[in-house]
Design an enzyme around this catalytic site. Sequence first.
Site, short mmCIF file in Angstrom:
data_model
loop_
_atom_site.label_atom_id
_atom_site.label_comp_id
_atom_site.label_asym_id
_atom_site.label_seq_id
_atom_site.Cartn_x
_atom_site.Cartn_y
_atom_site.Cartn_z
N GLU A 195 -1.00 25.88 6.53
CA GLU A 195 -1.10 25.42 5.20
C GLU A 195 -2.31 26.06 4.61
O GLU A 195 -2.19 26.55 3.58
CB GLU A 195 -0.93 24.05 4.97
CG GLU A 195 0.45 23.58 4.93
CD GLU A 195 0.93 23.23 6.64
OE1 GLU A 195 2.24 23.01 6.58
OE2 GLU A 195 0.23 23.42 7.23
N HIS A 264 3.17 10.46 6.58
CA HIS A 264 4.19 11.58 5.90
C HIS A 264 4.83 10.96 4.73
O HIS A 264 5.77 11.33 4.25
CB HIS A 264 5.37 11.95 6.86
CG HIS A 264 4.84 12.97 7.92
ND1 HIS A 264 5.79 13.40 9.20
CD2 HIS A 264 3.88 13.54 8.45
CE1 HIS A 264 4.96 14.00 9.95
NE2 HIS A 264 3.87 14.18 9.52
#
Length: 461
Positions: A195, A264
């Site tokens: 990322e 998450h």
Amino acid sequence: MPIQVLMPALSPTMEKGNLAKWLKKEGETIKSGDVIAEIETDKATMEVEATDEGTLGKILIPEGTADVLVNTPIATILADGESAADLAKVPAAPAPKAAEAKGDAKAEAPQPAAKVPAAPVSEALPDPEIPAGTEMVTQTIREALRDAMAEEMRRDGDVFIMGEEVAEYQGAYKVTQGLLQEFGARRVIDTPITEHGFAGVGVGAAMAGLKPIVEFMTWNFAMQAIDQIINSAAKTLYMSGGQMGCSIVFRGPNGAAARVAAQHSQDYAAWYSQVPGLKVVAPYSASDYKGLLKAAIRDPNPVVFLENEMLYGHTGEIPKLDDFVVPIGKARIARAGKDVTIVSWAMGMSYALKAADELAKEGVEAEVIDLRTIRPMDTETIINSVKKTGRAVTVEEGWQQSGVGSEVAARIMEHAFDYLDAPVARVSGKDVPMPYAANLEKLALPSVAEVVAAAKAVSYR
């Protein structure tokens, strides 16, 4: 050819400043990075650094000159091998339109001149008018997002999408389904699982004039890229004095899903909405998902577009128009009411609207506001509603401390305190990391019952 030194800007909105002092004299040797002058405004003082090496050939604006317009040539640097005779090759600088010295009270008023592009201004425009008889198409939110990207990619060849599994796999949540087949691998790009790396590539592409859409498989993974989003994308316009923009959209699912546990399930709305230079969008309805994503792609600023995995399969009606765009920065009154204002956004709207239905059964008419955009926030719509109802409740899945609801409550206090008949109530996720167990996860999130209880509490019922 001699190099001109231009009057820099201290901020994207600065138009003029005072040339306080020259620290180098004509004829002196200059190296890149040398401080050659000082400029000042009523708010700050800044050093002017040379970006090229050579000799200070001529000072065009004497020290002590006030109100020098941004981008006005203030000096000329001669490169190695050049002499004073080469100064004639430099185009003549326009005569200063402002006072030549601080004490000149009769100086001519500043006139418009070429300057560094001003920072983009956020305007809360009205929603697009939908002509009577317009056909409405029922779509899932994932389909609305896909169509928004496809339409903008057809409209502008500079738009492309990149991220993990966006191409060959058609997207982890099938949001990019069909885009690779239509636009090819040059504009629909599968990236490695890094990322920080691909967000940085996207930011660089945006600085070069392209319009990337960077998809994160989840905003939780974007923590690896937060330096690129905040320090590179958000701050570049300011740090370049308005000379370098970054038109980029960062998008992906945000907040709790279903049993994906603490790492998450985080809601990043409050995190990113604190950062100047970013716009933060968090829609709820299918039509807003489509219209706001199209607006985000066209926006000259970096936009953080927060989606919700649990909403991807939800359906809604979208007007079948050639170009349906919803303005960033404008809230929507999702349900009109007179007794209490409920402010929410994204998944929180699910609780808010269901709570309003329950409250109506008990004679309480709640006005539900869908913020849609977290930054810039549509304060006006919130305040006008609270002035009518006298009561307010905020609803969010994120944590309460320093949350978006806290900001909404603060703005209500600042602008509508005298209209309040009760303190603002906040309903939020519980102050714990998200549990994995389904029963505990349910307890950690807001509930319709909690919103109903809060609304009744501020209504003294």
